[in-house]
Design an enzyme around this catalytic site. Structure first.
Site, PDB file in Angstrom:
ATOM      1  N   ASP A   1      30.172  29.727   0.703  1.00  0.00           N
ATOM      2  CA  ASP A   1      31.483  29.157   0.955  1.00  0.00           C
ATOM      3  C   ASP A   1      31.393  27.662   0.686  1.00  0.00           C
ATOM      4  OD1 ASP A   1      34.103  29.002   1.732  1.00  0.00           O
ATOM      5  OD2 ASP A   1      33.667  28.856   3.866  1.00  0.00           O
TER       6      ASP A   1
ATOM      7  N   ASP B   1      31.810  31.750   7.287  1.00  0.00           N
ATOM      8  CA  ASP B   1      32.058  31.368   8.674  1.00  0.00           C
ATOM      9  C   ASP B   1      33.331  31.978   9.238  1.00  0.00           C
ATOM     10  OD1 ASP B   1      33.898  29.971   7.211  1.00  0.00           O
ATOM     11  OD2 ASP B   1      33.305  27.981   7.909  1.00  0.00           O
TER      12      ASP B   1
ATOM     13  N   ASP C   1      35.189  36.400   5.895  1.00  0.00           N
ATOM     14  CA  ASP C   1      33.866  36.511   5.270  1.00  0.00           C
ATOM     15  C   ASP C   1      33.060  37.690   5.799  1.00  0.00           C
ATOM     16  OD1 ASP C   1      34.202  34.143   3.745  1.00  0.00           O
ATOM     17  OD2 ASP C   1      33.707  32.939   5.496  1.00  0.00           O
TER      18      ASP C   1
END
Length: 913
Positions: free
Chosen positions: A337, A639, A643
């Protein structure tokens, strides 16, 4: 059948593409909400607004899974057979090894399926809803489609809603989209194919209202919400196994097949060729199988992984599932990410654009550390005042760390002002705020009215989107303090140039108003503003992430960015991180583009694309699966709730510990305590070390079992007495072999471990080189055991004494082989190789003491039928062990000259130095 002139009905538009009047009509409700009776009926129809409760596996089921390993099956079979043979102590030891292995894995793994429970807790417990025209506080579980809810700053969205009215309404959707700043919402419908991050007229369950008020109609509840959909995806994702477990399964199958085949051949040879009794040959075959099984291997593998857990914990990586330790060492692609992992998740002003000048701003994050390029420009001081005064954020230093209260963009402006030498608190006292026009998505600017400390009038400070604010400006403040007519086209070009670098641009302006003015409205700032300049803001890369990306690339690991943020921003950050390599592109592939691709096209695209933007949870899973289909071993960081499915799908899921949601932490196999990409690179390094040491352990243990097995096999085939009794073999396998092999699990990290490419995912643990070494050393061990046993018999020793000589010879060869196996290709005759590590020397000392106990203690004589030996005999035994080391050093020299085995590991595990 349809008439010839008719057309098929168009599919209904999604809620975000409909006007709110259409949504209300479809849901058979109105802006004053449902009646209590209607809500009751719909609750019976749709069910409560909570996610389906899928019970996690019980503790017994999770414990049983720890035994699902072929090598453990063989060990359990060995325990049963040894018990049937009457060797209760041996059977108990083997059973204890199996149970220890299972318990360690059970404790470390924990509740692997708790991600669903974590997501369920994200739904708001209460909601303000209109029922019978009155605002009522109800349990969020009682919400139904068609309910109209009232939302305000600080509320967590109780369901997926379509906005009916929004005033300065901002929602933090980072948990769903990865967007680094709160999203401004409005009631205007968007295009039908808009991604979730672009649906500005919608708000989703589990997200957080950061500013403003809104009224909205509930469109979906429970499992039909976006969070519910993610929960269903998570339940459908099958947990993947790690490369080590796959390879150990292959090793287990290979060993099992080999052991059973040899035992069967031995049984057939003895019964049908030698004419021996079937019962005796069956027991002989069982004894051979017990000798060939490396009883300590599962325990040592588990302990080696546990050591890796401790090492990684010291480097901020918390391991939730034991096999993930090694799996990180085999990754070929890291999907990360952007926000908070590769970047700081702290918006920072990087450029200040004034009339005729562009100033760079040093530093990153909210800490007011760093300078603004020196400039003799009259607009800089008022621009910094505007940044500090037209601002509702607050910064505070707590234990040396700067924390923000308020909007991230305003935090960046406040930091800029402090870098320029302003102190916000005294400035706000001297120039007290009189009135404010808050930011609204319809106007896209904020304005504040302040008393002028000089007493000459009041000042309106304004900040906002350049495309809106430039239209309200008539002049621009020049370097000499004069005001010149504004050239809007020139400033629009400057905005576009910054946007191409992924920066978000704000304009700051001011206007002098009468001294007696105490009210400020939009008309006051609709024209006649003086432009002070532009500020370009970005969430900058972590400095340590830049170094970690470079380290990963040197290690042959591709770093891929998958983010919910915009493509231009993502590509710009990727460039600053140095993610570009020849042949790959940093141009972002967006979610809508990805949806048009087939699986085959996506598998081709992921080979060269480094940046994926506006990615939804489905996109992330597809990307991970496409990479895995190409043979990659994938680590995925994340996070947010969005996800969690991809974290579970990846070979190694890496969740953020500080800013990550509980759902992400529970789905990940590894949790980063510091949310830092650099910690992933450190964990990869430790993972490679774990694999190297496990490979050394296997290369050490299997020849010992091979030598024992060959000795028994040869004795049975020749019809002579066994050189080592089965109980003595178990003593060696469970005591001295494990004590020495454990040392290899503590071997330090190699110097070049992050300079070699990752091993191929399908590279066998038992490579050709390792198989050659196992066979060669097994033959040496067999020769040493048989030779020393025969030598003892030749000078008149009885069978018990000869077997004691053979056992001690076997242990002596193990000790010297330990020095050799630490360096599979390079010479062991070096000072470092001879002295070893303190653990090596301690382990050898312990084994020597145990063997002296075995040889000279009377109770050991009774247990293992051992006998005391003369000192000159012990010297011969040591010489036999040294001879094995000498032969292996010659073998290494020959292989180095021939260039054999150079691709197996590094200088100590077979690779080129």
């Amino acid at each position: 059948m349809l008439p010839l002139n008719s057309t098929l009905p168009s599919p209904p538009l999604p809620r975000h593409a409909q006007t709110f009047e259409q949504v209300l009509l479809d849901l058979q409700t109105h802006d004053q909400g449902l009646s209590a009776q209607q809500a009751f009926e719909r609750l019976a129809q749709h069910g409560p607004n909570r996610l389906a409760d899928i019970p996690p596996p019980s503790a017994w089921v999770r414990l049983a899974r720890q035994f699902h390993n072929l090598l453990l099956y063989v060990l359990m079979g060995a325990a049963v057979v040894t018990a049937m043979l009457g060797h209760w102590v041996d059977s108990g030891v083997i059973a204890a090894v199996v149970c220890l292995n299972a318990v360690i894995g059970f404790i470390q793994e924990g509740k692997a399926e708790a991600a669903l429970a974590a997501i369920r807790h994200m739904l708001s417990p209460h909601a303000q809803v209109l029922r019978d025209g009155r605002l009522t506080d109800v349990d969020a579980a009682d919400l139904v489609p068609g309910d109209v809810v009232q939302l305000a700053s600080g509320d967590r969205l109780p369901a997926d809603v379509r906005l009916l009215m929004a005033r300065n309404f901002h929602v933090d959707e980072a948990a769903l989209t990865g967007e680094s700043v709160p999203v401004a919402k409005s009631v205007v419908p968007v295009v039908a194919d808009a991604t979730i991050g672009d649906r500005t007229c919608m708000a989703y369950a589990g997200t957080l209202v950061t500013r403003g008020q809104a009224r909205a109609v509930v469109v979906t509840t429970g499992n039909q919400t976006e969070i519910g959909r993610i929960g269903r995806m998570l339940a459908e994702v099958e947990s993947t196994t790690t490369p080590l477990l796959r390879q150990m399964a292959v090793v287990g199958r290979t060993l099992t097949l080999l052991i059973l085949c040899v035992a069967a051949v031995l049984f057939g040879f003895g019964v049908w060729v030698r004419g021996m009794p079937a019962g005796d040959m069956f027991m002989a075959a069982v004894g051979l199988a017990v000798a060939a099984i490396p009883e300590g291997l599962p325990a040592i593998m588990t302990i080696g992984l546990a050591i890796g857990v401790q090492r990684m914990a010291r480097r901020h990586a918390v391991i939730r599932r034991l096999p993930a330790v090694e799996a990180l060492g085999s990754v070929t692609v890291i999907c990360s990410d952007k926000t908070g992992t590769l970047t700081r998740n702290e918006m920072t002003v990087q450029r200040v654009l004034l009339a005729g000048q562009a100033l760079a701003v040093q530093g990153a994050g909210y800490a007011p550390v760093g300078a603004i390029d020196s400039a003799d420009h009259a607009a800089l001081a008022p621009l910094l005042q505007a940044a500090a005064l037209c601002n509702d954020a607050h910064l505070a230093s707590v234990d040396g760390a700067w924390t923000l209260t308020g909007d991230p963009t305003e935090g960046a402006l406040l930091t800029l002002a402090m870098k320029g030498g302003l102190q916000p608190a005294p400035l706000r006292q001297a120039s007290s705020r009189v009135d404010v026009v808050p930011f609204e998505s319809d106007y896209r600017y904020m304005a504040t009215l302040h008393a002028n400390p000089s007493g000459t009038g009041t000042v309106a400070w304004v900040k906002g989107a350049p495309e809106r604010l430039l239209a309200h400006c008539s002049h621009v403040l020049q370097a000499d303090g004069a005001q010149a007519p504004l050239d809007a086209a020139q400033w629009h070009d400057a905005v576009e140039a910054q946007a191409r670098q992924g920066r978000r641009v704000l304009a700051l302006a001011c206007k002098t108003l009468p001294a007696d003015q105490v009210r400020l409205d939009h008309a006051d700032v609709a024209h006649g503003l003086v432009l002070l300049g532009l500020v370009a803001i970005i969430d900058p890369p972590r400095e340590e992430a830049v170094r970690a990306v470079a380290q990963c690339q040197r290690a042959g690991i591709r770093v891929v960015m998958i983010t919910g943020d915009h493509g231009v921003t993502a590509s710009a950050i990727a460039g600053q991180l140095g993610m570009g390599v020849p042949g790959d592109t940093l141009a972002a592939l967006t979610g809508p583009e990805l949806e048009t691709m087939s699986d085959a096209e996506l598998q081709q695209a992921v080979r060269s694309t480094r940046v994926f933007a506006r990615a939804s949870p489905e996109h992330k899973i597809r990307l991970v699966r496409a990479l895995q289909a190409n043979g990659e071993v994938v680590a995925m960081t994340g996070d947010g709730v969005n996800d969690a499915p991809a974290l579970k799908q990846a070979d190694v899921g890496v969740a953020m510990g500080m800013k990550g949601t509980e759902a992400a932490k529970q789905a990940g196999a590894i949790v980063l305590a510091d949310d830092n990409f650099a910690s992933i690179a450190h964990a990869v390094e430790e993972g490679r070390t774990v694999y190297d040491n496990l490979k050394k352990t296997i290369t050490f243990l299997l020849p010992i079992n091979g030598g024992e097995s060959l000795s028994l096999l040869l004795a049975i085939l020749l019809g002579v007495a066994l050189p080592i009794a089965p109980a003595q073999i178990l003593w060696v396998n469970m005591v001295s072999s494990i004590a020495l092999a454990l040392v290899l699990a503590f071997e330090p990290t190699e110097r070049d471990v992050m300079s070699r490419p990752p091993r191929l995912p399908d590279e066998p643990m038992l490579s050709a080189f390792v198989m050659w070494r196992i066979c060669f050393v097994s033959v040496l061990f067999m020769a040493g055991i048989f030779g020393m046993h025969g030598w003892a018999l030749s000078w008149g020793a009885d069978e018990a004494t000869a077997r004691t000589v053979a056992v001690n010879t076997l242990v002596s060869m193990e000790v010297f082989y330990l020095f050799s196996v630490r360096y599979l290709k390079s010479p062991s005759f070096t000072w470092q190789g001879v002295k070893g590590t303190p653990l090596v020397l301690m382990s050898i000392a312990a084994v020597v003491c145990l063997q002296l106990l075995f040889t000279y203690a009377p109770f050991m004589h009774a247990l293992f039928e051992s006998r005391s030996l003369a000192w000159h005999t012990l010297m011969a035994i040591v010489a036999a062990g040294a001879a094995v080391l000498f032969v292996l050093e010659l073998e290494k020299l020959v292989l180095r000259r021939l260039g054999v085995g150079q691709s197996v590991g590094d200088a100590r595990v077979g690779r080129r130095p």
